[in-house]
Design a protein around this motif. Structure first.
Motif, mmCIF file in Angstrom:
data_model
loop_
_atom_site.group_PDB
_atom_site.id
_atom_site.type_symbol
_atom_site.label_atom_id
_atom_site.label_comp_id
_atom_site.label_asym_id
_atom_site.label_seq_id
_atom_site.Cartn_x
_atom_site.Cartn_y
_atom_site.Cartn_z
ATOM 1 N N GLU A 292 0.816 -1.198 0.000
ATOM 2 C CA GLU A 292 0.000 0.000 0.000
ATOM 3 C C GLU A 292 0.862 1.265 0.000
ATOM 4 O O GLU A 292 0.547 2.254 -0.681
ATOM 5 N N SER A 293 1.957 1.255 0.765
ATOM 6 C CA SER A 293 2.852 2.416 0.799
ATOM 7 C C SER A 293 3.456 2.673 -0.570
ATOM 8 O O SER A 293 3.582 3.832 -1.000
ATOM 9 N N TYR A 294 3.835 1.607 -1.262
ATOM 10 C CA TYR A 294 4.371 1.764 -2.612
ATOM 11 C C TYR A 294 3.312 2.330 -3.555
ATOM 12 O O TYR A 294 3.605 3.180 -4.411
ATOM 13 N N ALA A 295 2.079 1.862 -3.413
ATOM 14 C CA ALA A 295 1.002 2.357 -4.272
ATOM 15 C C ALA A 295 0.742 3.840 -4.009
ATOM 16 O O ALA A 295 0.509 4.615 -4.943
ATOM 17 N N ILE A 296 0.794 4.231 -2.741
ATOM 18 C CA ILE A 296 0.602 5.643 -2.384
ATOM 19 C C ILE A 296 1.696 6.494 -3.010
ATOM 20 O O ILE A 296 1.440 7.561 -3.579
ATOM 21 N N ALA A 297 2.958 6.042 -2.890
ATOM 22 C CA ALA A 297 4.081 6.796 -3.453
ATOM 23 C C ALA A 297 3.941 6.942 -4.964
ATOM 24 O O ALA A 297 4.181 8.020 -5.526
ATOM 25 N N ALA A 298 3.523 5.861 -5.619
ATOM 26 C CA ALA A 298 3.352 5.918 -7.071
ATOM 27 C C ALA A 298 2.231 6.874 -7.442
ATOM 28 O O ALA A 298 2.348 7.649 -8.409
ATOM 29 N N ARG A 299 1.151 6.857 -6.688
ATOM 30 C CA ARG A 299 -0.002 7.698 -6.982
ATOM 31 C C ARG A 299 0.307 9.179 -6.783
ATOM 32 O O ARG A 299 -0.144 10.040 -7.546
ATOM 33 N N ARG A 300 1.112 9.471 -5.770
ATOM 34 C CA ARG A 300 1.412 10.876 -5.434
ATOM 35 C C ARG A 300 2.706 11.379 -6.057
ATOM 36 O O ARG A 300 3.034 12.554 -5.936
ATOM 37 N N GLY A 301 3.472 10.491 -6.701
ATOM 38 C CA GLY A 301 4.704 10.920 -7.356
ATOM 39 C C GLY A 301 5.886 11.086 -6.432
ATOM 40 O O GLY A 301 6.823 11.830 -6.742
ATOM 41 N N GLY A 302 5.887 10.380 -5.289
ATOM 42 C CA GLY A 302 6.998 10.444 -4.350
ATOM 43 C C GLY A 302 7.696 9.106 -4.226
ATOM 44 O O GLY A 302 7.569 8.236 -5.101
ATOM 45 N N VAL A 303 8.439 8.945 -3.153
ATOM 46 C CA VAL A 303 9.099 7.669 -2.867
ATOM 47 C C VAL A 303 8.850 7.319 -1.404
ATOM 48 O O VAL A 303 8.567 8.184 -0.575
ATOM 49 N N CYS A 304 8.964 6.036 -1.102
ATOM 50 C CA CYS A 304 8.782 5.609 0.284
ATOM 51 C C CYS A 304 9.599 4.352 0.539
ATOM 52 O O CYS A 304 9.956 3.619 -0.386
ATOM 53 N N THR A 305 9.892 4.109 1.809
ATOM 54 C CA THR A 305 10.642 2.925 2.211
ATOM 55 C C THR A 305 10.154 2.458 3.570
ATOM 56 O O THR A 305 10.042 3.258 4.499
ATOM 57 N N ILE A 306 9.855 1.168 3.676
ATOM 58 C CA ILE A 306 9.684 0.548 4.985
ATOM 59 C C ILE A 306 11.025 -0.103 5.303
ATOM 60 O O ILE A 306 11.404 -1.108 4.710
ATOM 61 N N GLY A 307 11.749 0.510 6.221
ATOM 62 C CA GLY A 307 13.149 0.139 6.420
ATOM 63 C C GLY A 307 13.396 -0.886 7.488
ATOM 64 O O GLY A 307 14.451 -1.521 7.511
ATOM 65 N N SER A 308 12.451 -1.062 8.411
ATOM 66 C CA SER A 308 12.658 -2.055 9.466
ATOM 67 C C SER A 308 11.317 -2.607 9.918
ATOM 68 O O SER A 308 10.271 -1.962 9.756
ATOM 69 N N CYS A 309 11.372 -3.792 10.488
ATOM 70 C CA CYS A 309 10.175 -4.455 10.998
ATOM 71 C C CYS A 309 10.584 -5.315 12.189
ATOM 72 O O CYS A 309 11.453 -6.183 12.058
ATOM 73 N N THR A 310 9.985 -5.062 13.353
ATOM 74 C CA THR A 310 10.281 -5.863 14.544
ATOM 75 C C THR A 310 8.971 -6.370 15.132
ATOM 76 O O THR A 310 7.950 -5.667 15.112
ATOM 77 N N THR A 311 9.011 -7.587 15.649
ATOM 78 C CA THR A 311 7.812 -8.192 16.210
ATOM 79 C C THR A 311 8.040 -8.648 17.639
ATOM 80 O O THR A 311 9.161 -8.935 18.053
ATOM 81 N N LYS A 312 6.937 -8.698 18.386
ATOM 82 C CA LYS A 312 6.937 -9.248 19.741
ATOM 83 C C LYS A 312 5.763 -10.215 19.861
ATOM 84 O O LYS A 312 4.696 -9.931 19.306
ATOM 85 N N PRO A 313 5.924 -11.325 20.515
ATOM 86 C CA PRO A 313 7.117 -11.738 21.268
ATOM 87 C C PRO A 313 8.260 -12.248 20.412
ATOM 88 O O PRO A 313 9.330 -12.555 20.910
ATOM 89 N N GLY A 314 8.054 -12.355 19.109
ATOM 90 C CA GLY A 314 9.165 -12.705 18.232
ATOM 91 C C GLY A 314 9.587 -14.156 18.297
ATOM 92 O O GLY A 314 10.768 -14.471 18.108
ATOM 93 N N ILE A 315 8.627 -15.053 18.556
ATOM 94 C CA ILE A 315 8.935 -16.495 18.585
ATOM 95 C C ILE A 315 8.005 -17.206 17.620
ATOM 96 O O ILE A 315 6.884 -16.748 17.345
ATOM 97 N N VAL A 316 8.425 -18.345 17.130
ATOM 98 C CA VAL A 316 7.694 -19.022 16.079
ATOM 99 C C VAL A 316 6.392 -19.646 16.576
ATOM 100 O O VAL A 316 5.477 -19.923 15.794
ATOM 101 N N THR A 317 6.260 -19.828 17.881
ATOM 102 C CA THR A 317 5.075 -20.491 18.420
ATOM 103 C C THR A 317 4.009 -19.515 18.905
ATOM 104 O O THR A 317 3.075 -19.918 19.599
ATOM 105 N N SER A 318 4.151 -18.228 18.566
ATOM 106 C CA SER A 318 3.164 -17.251 19.021
ATOM 107 C C SER A 318 2.707 -16.349 17.882
ATOM 108 O O SER A 318 3.516 -15.886 17.067
ATOM 109 N N VAL A 319 1.399 -16.115 17.867
ATOM 110 C CA VAL A 319 0.867 -15.064 17.004
ATOM 111 C C VAL A 319 1.491 -13.727 17.451
ATOM 112 O O VAL A 319 1.705 -13.505 18.647
ATOM 113 N N VAL A 320 1.773 -12.855 16.483
ATOM 114 C CA VAL A 320 2.459 -11.608 16.797
ATOM 115 C C VAL A 320 1.531 -10.652 17.558
ATOM 116 O O VAL A 320 0.447 -10.300 17.085
#
Length: 413
Positions: A247-275
């Motif tokens: 969606e962020s890329y689509a917004i940037a394209a629509r408005r003529g700008g640029v965007c970046t999602i540069g990082s993503c962190t999750t909690k609890p950050g384990i494979v056995t739990s929904v984020v």
């Protein structure tokens, strides 16, 4: 001492050999290697009738006194990111050095206006995370209290690193006196992107620097067992956050700008739990302030929609922002004219990255930048490169632009 663009290329290679290694440039600000690079530059300046000093913010100024106190400034920065390229920043300074030699020769050591070469301190912010440090102090936008607590990866405090290099954080604002007679500012830089490369043009005149909206966007869901929780019962923060990327890329394209999602962190950050919590960082940029504001509003609206769809919540925290900075129209025209006279063709383009020139323009000094084509469209990387023929054209065009600006300022008295 006629203009010798090939000398600039040779000096760039000399500096690369002195301060780089197989991984790339290592001229990180406030380090011994950076100080070594600055000492090397001083040896080059010794052959010119200039006065050189470091200001209270750590910026180094070399002044060729003219018939008028009004000053043409030519600037850049010797510092680099770790493992950086051989041209980012230092091309500006060494091309400026060659132009200083040229003007000194042209006017017998006394041009109609004063000409000053500035090596800005810590443009990159590579060690402490604060870009444009020296130029923002000089231009009046640095708040020492915002920077006092910064440390590097080894725990060294910013004020201590500055002090080791002869700079006191709380006195950096005193550098503002350097702009007292500034009448124009010129900066040459590699483009760091692929626009000129894709257009097959060596040089371009820069319209200004993008405005930036930088935020942390945090979605809050509910942790739950990844095996026992049915898909339709989950409140998955990551799922909502993940929808932001396309969606962020689509917004940037629509408005003529640029965007970046540069990082993503999750909690609890384990494979056995929904984020339960997912935090992303979103960087949006545009040359038009209204379009940038609409990009931000679009992104906030999308995040609330995705949160509602996933039965989670979302909040936004601003990390940093800066308005778009438009360069001086008359100087842009002169820059474009100089480029065309040197290589027959030009292109006008905005700058996505910020530069010291943006701070100088914010301070009210008429400013323009010139870009030279970057091979691969890559910078902040050891593969950063530009054709030597294009580097020589850039030096020649910068000198042509400086000639035009000196003549204009001299005629104004």
């Amino acid at each position: 001492m006629a203009l010798q663009p090939q000398r600039t290329v040779a000096e760039l290679k000399e500096l690369r050999a002195l301060t780089g290694n197989e991984a790339g440039a290592q001229r990180v600000a406030w380090t011994d290697t950076w100080l070594e690079a600055r000492a090397w530059l001083r040896t080059k300046l010794d052959d010119l009738p200039v006065e050189t000093h470091m200001d209270a913010a750590g910026n180094v100024w070399s002044t060729l006194e003219g018939a008028s106190e009004r000053a043409l400034l030519i600037g850049g920065h010797l510092d680099s990111v770790p493992n950086g390229g051989w041209l980012d920043g230092c091309l500006n300074v060494l091309a400026g050095l060659e132009v200083l030699r040229h003007l000194c020769d042209t006017y017998g050591g006394r041009p109609p206006v004063t000409v000053r070469l500035v090596d800005w301190a810590d443009e990159e912010g590579a060690r402490f995370g604060r870009s444009l440090l020296g130029s923002s102090a000089c231009c009046g936008t640095l708040n020492p209290d915002d920077e006092r607590g910064r440390t590097d990866k080894d725990g060294v405090a910013l004020p201590d690193a500055l002090r080791r290099c002869g700079v006191e954080l709380d006195r950096m604002h005193e550098a503002g006196t350097e702009l007292q007679n500034a009448a124009a500012y010129l900066e040459l830089h590699i483009e760091q992107g692929p626009v000129l490369l894709d257009l097959d043009k060596p040089l371009g005149a820069v319209l200004g620097t993008f405005g930036v909206e930088r935020h942390a966007v945090t979605f809050h869901g509910q942790a739950a067992h990844s095996g026992s929780t049915p898909m339709e019962r989950r409140k998955d923060a990551f799922l909502a956050a993940a929808k932001m990327s396309p969606e962020s890329y689509a917004i940037a394209a629509r408005r003529g700008g640029v965007c970046t999602i540069g990082s993503c962190t999750t909690k609890p950050g384990i494979v056995t739990s929904v984020v339960e919590e997912c935090r992303i960082t979103l960087d949006q940029r545009h040359l038009d302030a209204d379009a940038l504001a609409m990009m931000l509003a679009d992104a906030k609206g999308a995040s609330e929609r995705f949160a509602a769809e996933g039965r989670v919540t979302v909040n936004w925290d601003r990390l940093w922002r800066i308005d778009p900075i438009l360069f001086d129209g008359a100087l842009i025209d002169l820059c474009d004219e100089a480029i065309r006279e040197v290589c027959g063709t030009s292109h006008r383009l905005p700058s996505g990255p910020l530069h010291d020139a943006a701070e100088v323009a914010r301070a009210g000094v008429p400013t323009v930048m010139m870009f030279v084509q970057s091979l691969h469209g890559i910078s902040h990387n050891k593969i950063e490169d530009t054709q030597e023929e294009h580097l020589e054209l850039a030096v020649a065009a910068l000198a042509k632009l400086a000639d035009k600006v000196v003549a204009r300022l001299g005629a104004q008295g």
